[in-house]
Design an enzyme around this catalytic site. Structure first.
Site, PDB file in Angstrom:
ATOM      1  N   TRP A  52      -0.470  -6.812   8.702  1.00 22.15           N
ATOM      2  CA  TRP A  52      -1.576  -6.452   7.823  1.00 22.15           C
ATOM      3  C   TRP A  52      -2.899  -7.069   8.264  1.00 22.15           C
ATOM      4  CZ3 TRP A  52      -0.929  -2.240   5.505  1.00 22.15           C
ATOM      5  CH2 TRP A  52       0.329  -1.858   5.032  1.00 22.15           C
ATOM      6  N   ASP A 105      -6.023 -11.900   1.345  1.00 25.10           N
ATOM      7  CA  ASP A 105      -5.220 -10.751   0.925  1.00 25.10           C
ATOM      8  C   ASP A 105      -3.916 -11.314   0.357  1.00 25.10           C
ATOM      9  OD1 ASP A 105      -3.516  -8.602   0.647  1.00 25.10           O
ATOM     10  OD2 ASP A 105      -3.744  -7.864   2.697  1.00 25.10           O
ATOM     11  N   LYS A 134       3.298  -4.786  -5.937  1.00 26.63           N
ATOM     12  CA  LYS A 134       4.351  -5.741  -5.565  1.00 26.63           C
ATOM     13  C   LYS A 134       4.766  -6.555  -6.789  1.00 26.63           C
ATOM     14  CE  LYS A 134       3.269  -4.732  -1.199  1.00 26.63           C
ATOM     15  NZ  LYS A 134       4.072  -3.954  -0.266  1.00 26.63           N
TER      16      LYS A 134
END
Length: 570
Positions: free
Chosen positions: A274, A362, A386
């Site tokens: 990511w 993040d 999530k």
């Protein structure tokens, strides 16, 4: 003669009148019979409906979040003139009775604990039918025209037998989903589903403010930080964070670009897929990027992610160059790499750098699973799918002094920022600059409230997360080489996404064995444990909604599998 004629005439009329009276009495009798029959039929229908409603009500008592309060089902005869029944065809009544007997009820009937308004002529609608005469009927629950199943009758049996270890979108608490289901049908007795409300209505504004207030309490967010509910997922924030911070840099340093045409450095710590994608996006936008660390290039990495070098070794941009920001990802879901608790080691950053350079995190896949120092960051963002809620909403926590009008920085060389990515637009309009993902925000608010009130907040989630991940990692460690961790640095193995390969003792990863393990998990109702397609192997995601009991089911499957493979190796 005249007297005889008169007598015959009177006798004839008397017979006629008697015959007429008999016909009238017969018609009146039929009318009375029809009226009584309709009344009894309607009464039977109402009694059947009431009995069914009471059964539903008894079920709702065990799920108090579905309907906040209950009142007896109102009798249709208290507000409807009895003679009104004469205007209804028997087919309508018997049709309704049949539906009720089958356990089906109208929308209003399903929520019969809510008081129904009395029908009035102004609320009647007109319906023409080629097979029936003109019919007037109230447009409320007394004579329903559509049917659906009650929220109390939602089937959760398969769900109760399933353990969803998917990496995202991930599972959510069942009790939250049931409450959200009621909200879709009728939110807070408004008669409208949450997804039907105007996003600018006072009702929905309360939803947003409530979710924000609970998040602030859970994460101890200071007042000088804004909470924004955005769209586009974490991927969109790759762009938004960079553009907004570059715009803020241009506004606060108007002469910088004239002296440094390449723009301010943007520091990136690359520890997984990511952050690698975030870096790629920054390069695409023309940012002056500086990779402070790339764990694939560390000694012994073999060009794979699987470690996080000490922050003290990172090649940070000099403070004198006025970096626009430092970007990192707290947990990499693909590889299963996470900064050790409590997170990024800020104490290893140079003091001046820490004070002057905005730090962006993040936290999409581990937010709310452990405390995080919000004040040490300038921006924290996370997709909800999530630990927080359903996919569709991304939450951004940003320090207010960094929220600027990017157009003011354009003359200074700052970027033009698309309207929907401008943090100032979102902040000035309470996250309602344009239509937001209303349901995702609502469901997120339910998850936040559930965590806050019923599950011990972030501290409770952190303890459960530690217990769950420890149980799985201990099983891996005692597997005699059958389960091999994918992340070589033990300290950075993720609590959220546990990745490993399946091997025969002493052998290399065996894809056939991995498929066999996936099948064993499936037999016990454990789903979505295959590793990401880019790395393979096994990945078990233990997000907040996964219970310790469910984790023990996984552990037992792993132990049974270890015994089977060990026996085969003999």
């Amino acid at each position: 003669m005249e007297r005889t004629t008169m007598t015959l005439w009177m006798m004839k009329n008397t017979c006629f009148l008697e015959s007429h009276r008999s016909h009238v009495r017969a018609r009146v009798g039929l009318a009375r019979f029809f009226l009584i029959f309709c009344f009894l039929l309607r009464l039977a229908s109402w009694l059947s409906s009431t009995i069914t409603s009471r059964r539903v009500e008894s079920q709702l008592n065990s799920l108090p979040f579905l309907l906040p309060s209950t009142t007896p089902t109102p009798s249709p005869f208290t507000s409807l003139p009895l003679s009104f029944l004469l205007f209804f065809p028997l087919s309508s009544l018997t049709s309704h009775a049949n539906r009720v007997s089958k356990g089906e009820k109208s929308y209003s009937g399903l929520t019969s604990s809510l008081p129904s308004p009395s029908p009035s002529p102004s609320s009647w609608t007109t319906k023409f039918s080629s097979a029936q005469p003109l019919i007037l009927f109230p447009s409320n629950s007394l004579f329903p025209t559509t049917t659906m199943s009650s929220p109390a009758q939602l089937d959760t049996s398969n769900r109760e037998m399933t353990i969803n270890l998917g990496a995202g979108p991930s599972c959510l608490p069942t009790e939250v989903l049931l409450q959200a289901a009621q909200g879709i049908i009728d939110y807070e007795r408004t008669g409208m589903g949450l997804v039907e409300l105007s996003h600018r209505s006072s009702t929905f504004i309360k939803v947003v403010k409530s979710a924000e207030a609970d998040l602030r309490q859970l994460l101890a967010i200071p007042e000088d930080y804004a909470v924004l509910f955005q769209q586009g997922g974490g991927t969109e924030q790759f762009t938004a964070t960079a553009l907004n911070l570059l715009a803020a840099h241009a506004v606060k340093n108007p002469d910088y670009m004239s002296q440094n045409p390449r723009g301010p450095p943007c520091d990136y710590a690359i520890t997984g897929s990511w952050t690698s994608k975030a870096l790629k996006e920054a390069k695409r936008m023309g940012a002056n990027v500086n990779v402070v660390v790339d764990s694939r290039k560390e000694q012994g990495a073999d060009s794979k992610f699987g470690c996080i070098p000490p922050v003290s070794t990172w090649k940070l941009s000099p403070v004198e160059s006025k970096p626009a920001f430092l970007y990192y990802c707290d947990n990499e879901t693909v590889e299963g790499v996470e900064f050790p608790s409590p997170g990024l080691a800020f104490d290893q950053l140079p003091e001046e750098y820490r004070k002057t350079v905005p730090i962006v995190a993040d936290c999409s896949s581990n937010i709310l699973s452990r405390p995080i120092d919000v004040k040490a960051h300038s921006i924290i963002f996370f997709g909800a799918q999530k630990n927080v809620g359903p996919s569709g909403v991304t939450i951004v926590i940003v320090r207010k002094d960094l929220i600027v009008d990017p157009d003011q920085g354009v003359p200074n060389g700052g970027p033009r920022v698309p309207t929907t990515l401008v943090y100032k637009n979102a902040a000035d309009n309470g996250s309602l600059y344009n239509t937001p993902p209303t349901f995702a925000i609502y469901a997120t608010g339910l998850v936040l409230r559930d965590l806050l009130e019923n599950k011990g907040g972030v501290q409770g989630a952190a303890q459960r997360s530690e217990n769950k991940s420890r149980a799985v990692y201990q099983t891996i460690a005692s597997s005699n080489g059958i389960f091999v961790p994918s992340v070589r640095q033990q300290e950075v193995r993720s609590r959220m996404n546990i990745t490993f390969r399946v091997c025969r003792p002493g052998g290399p990863p065996d894809e056939e064995l991995e498929e066999r393990f996936v099948k064993k998990c499936s037999e016990k109702g454990i789903t979505q444990v295959k590793g990401h397609r880019s790395v393979g192997g096994i990945r078990t995601s233990l997000y907040n909604a996964i219970t310790e009991e469910q984790t023990q089911v996984l552990v037992q499957v792993m132990k049974t599998f270890i015994d089977e493979i060990s026996e085969e190796a003999k």
